[in-house]
Design a protein around this motif. Sequence first.
Motif, PDB file in Angstrom:
ATOM      1  N   SER A  45     -11.244  36.398  46.896  1.00  0.00           N
ATOM      2  CA  SER A  45     -10.447  37.633  46.768  1.00  0.00           C
ATOM      3  C   SER A  45     -10.675  38.539  47.966  1.00  0.00           C
ATOM      4  O   SER A  45      -9.869  39.435  48.227  1.00  0.00           O
ATOM      5  CB  SER A  45     -10.822  38.391  45.490  1.00  0.00           C
ATOM      6  N   LEU A  54      -8.594  44.270  40.515  1.00  0.00           N
ATOM      7  CA  LEU A  54      -8.064  44.087  39.162  1.00  0.00           C
ATOM      8  C   LEU A  54      -8.222  42.628  38.765  1.00  0.00           C
ATOM      9  O   LEU A  54      -7.843  41.727  39.524  1.00  0.00           O
ATOM     10  CB  LEU A  54      -6.568  44.454  39.144  1.00  0.00           C
ATOM     11  N   ASP A  55      -8.770  42.397  37.573  1.00  0.00           N
ATOM     12  CA  ASP A  55      -8.801  41.042  37.018  1.00  0.00           C
ATOM     13  C   ASP A  55      -7.858  41.009  35.816  1.00  0.00           C
ATOM     14  O   ASP A  55      -8.119  41.622  34.786  1.00  0.00           O
ATOM     15  CB  ASP A  55     -10.229  40.652  36.598  1.00  0.00           C
ATOM     16  N   VAL A  56      -6.756  40.297  36.000  1.00  0.00           N
ATOM     17  CA  VAL A  56      -5.708  40.222  34.981  1.00  0.00           C
ATOM     18  C   VAL A  56      -6.077  39.136  33.965  1.00  0.00           C
ATOM     19  O   VAL A  56      -6.692  38.128  34.329  1.00  0.00           O
ATOM     20  CB  VAL A  56      -4.367  39.875  35.680  1.00  0.00           C
ATOM     21  N   PHE A 116      -4.548  48.463  44.144  1.00  0.00           N
ATOM     22  CA  PHE A 116      -5.786  47.668  44.180  1.00  0.00           C
ATOM     23  C   PHE A 116      -5.902  46.943  45.523  1.00  0.00           C
ATOM     24  O   PHE A 116      -4.901  46.636  46.163  1.00  0.00           O
ATOM     25  CB  PHE A 116      -5.790  46.624  43.043  1.00  0.00           C
ATOM     26  N   ALA A 119      -6.138  41.340  43.403  1.00  0.00           N
ATOM     27  CA  ALA A 119      -5.964  41.038  41.966  1.00  0.00           C
ATOM     28  C   ALA A 119      -6.268  39.561  41.754  1.00  0.00           C
ATOM     29  O   ALA A 119      -5.868  38.717  42.565  1.00  0.00           O
ATOM     30  CB  ALA A 119      -4.546  41.366  41.510  1.00  0.00           C
ATOM     31  N   MET A 138       1.150  40.947  39.745  1.00  0.00           N
ATOM     32  CA  MET A 138      -0.116  40.999  40.494  1.00  0.00           C
ATOM     33  C   MET A 138       0.160  41.405  41.942  1.00  0.00           C
ATOM     34  O   MET A 138      -0.543  42.247  42.512  1.00  0.00           O
ATOM     35  CB  MET A 138      -0.830  39.645  40.432  1.00  0.00           C
ATOM     36  N   VAL A 142      -1.095  45.147  44.282  1.00  0.00           N
ATOM     37  CA  VAL A 142      -2.052  44.990  45.391  1.00  0.00           C
ATOM     38  C   VAL A 142      -1.466  45.618  46.665  1.00  0.00           C
ATOM     39  O   VAL A 142      -0.283  45.471  46.960  1.00  0.00           O
ATOM     40  CB  VAL A 142      -2.386  43.491  45.599  1.00  0.00           C
ATOM     41  N   VAL A 148      -4.060  38.107  46.334  1.00  0.00           N
ATOM     42  CA  VAL A 148      -3.845  37.697  44.937  1.00  0.00           C
ATOM     43  C   VAL A 148      -4.471  36.314  44.793  1.00  0.00           C
ATOM     44  O   VAL A 148      -4.194  35.416  45.597  1.00  0.00           O
ATOM     45  CB  VAL A 148      -2.334  37.645  44.612  1.00  0.00           C
TER      46      VAL A 148
END
Length: 236
Positions: A45, A54-56, A116, A119, A138, A142, A148
Amino acid sequence: MATGTLEEGQVRAMFDRIAGVYDRMNRVMTVGLDQQWRRRAADLSGVGPGDRALDVATGTGDLALELAARVGPGGEVVGSDFAEEMLARARAKAGEAPVRFEWGNALALPYDAASFDAATVGFGARNFSDLGRGVAEMARVVRPGGRVVILEITTPQRAPLSWFYGVWFDRAVPALGRVAGDSDAYTYLPSSVKRFPGPRDLAALMAGCGLRDIRWILTAGGIIAIHVGTVPEAAA
Ligand SMILES: C[S@@+](CC[C@H](N)C(=O)[O-])C[C@H]1O[C@@H](n2cnc3c(N)ncnc32)[C@H](O)[C@@H]1O
């Protein structure tokens, strides 16, 4: 592109139901390797001290916690998911880590555009009822230049791994699920993997969502794929 055969409500109910056994099942099914794959995804990342990530579809939060270790106390990680029981497990693990776990639907993320630095999604994308929309979301949140990352199980093409994979996923995993008390969820798992696009097709889908410099690595003998794409800098 639709990826799941279950509807959103059914996916959420399934993860709420299995939240209590989820981490244990992961360790058993992957002979303890799953955390290593999440560490690799977090490294890819590109986040570092002070960043916001962000962690989806964060589930019980393990990938978010890996990101938190990289952003450090000056940074912030948000782990978002739509299954409250999974989020409850994630919150219980957070301790002093710079991470916040909150409800959010991956197909309509409740965050501003470009808010962010990166992600990620780990083993969540194959559950999205609309994969293209989830990846586009996502990419939207970002900032330009940020990444991503999609960590997912994929189908190995060559023997002997393809043979082992068939036996393990189609027979052993549903049997383990029966022992854990939820054979439906662990029968859904192999079928959701088979429906998921292969590495090349997933890369094309990411490009269709506006991501650039897309690359992927295969690990665990071709069973695990980690894709990385970059949000392009705005044209001057
Ligand atoms: C297999 S678990 C992965 C959890 C975690 N990321 C990990 O690395 O173990 C999939 C998660 O995706 C979540 N999920 C699936 N579709 C979602 C959606 N549309 N919005 C938010 N979460 C979703 C489920 O609730 C579940 O917690």
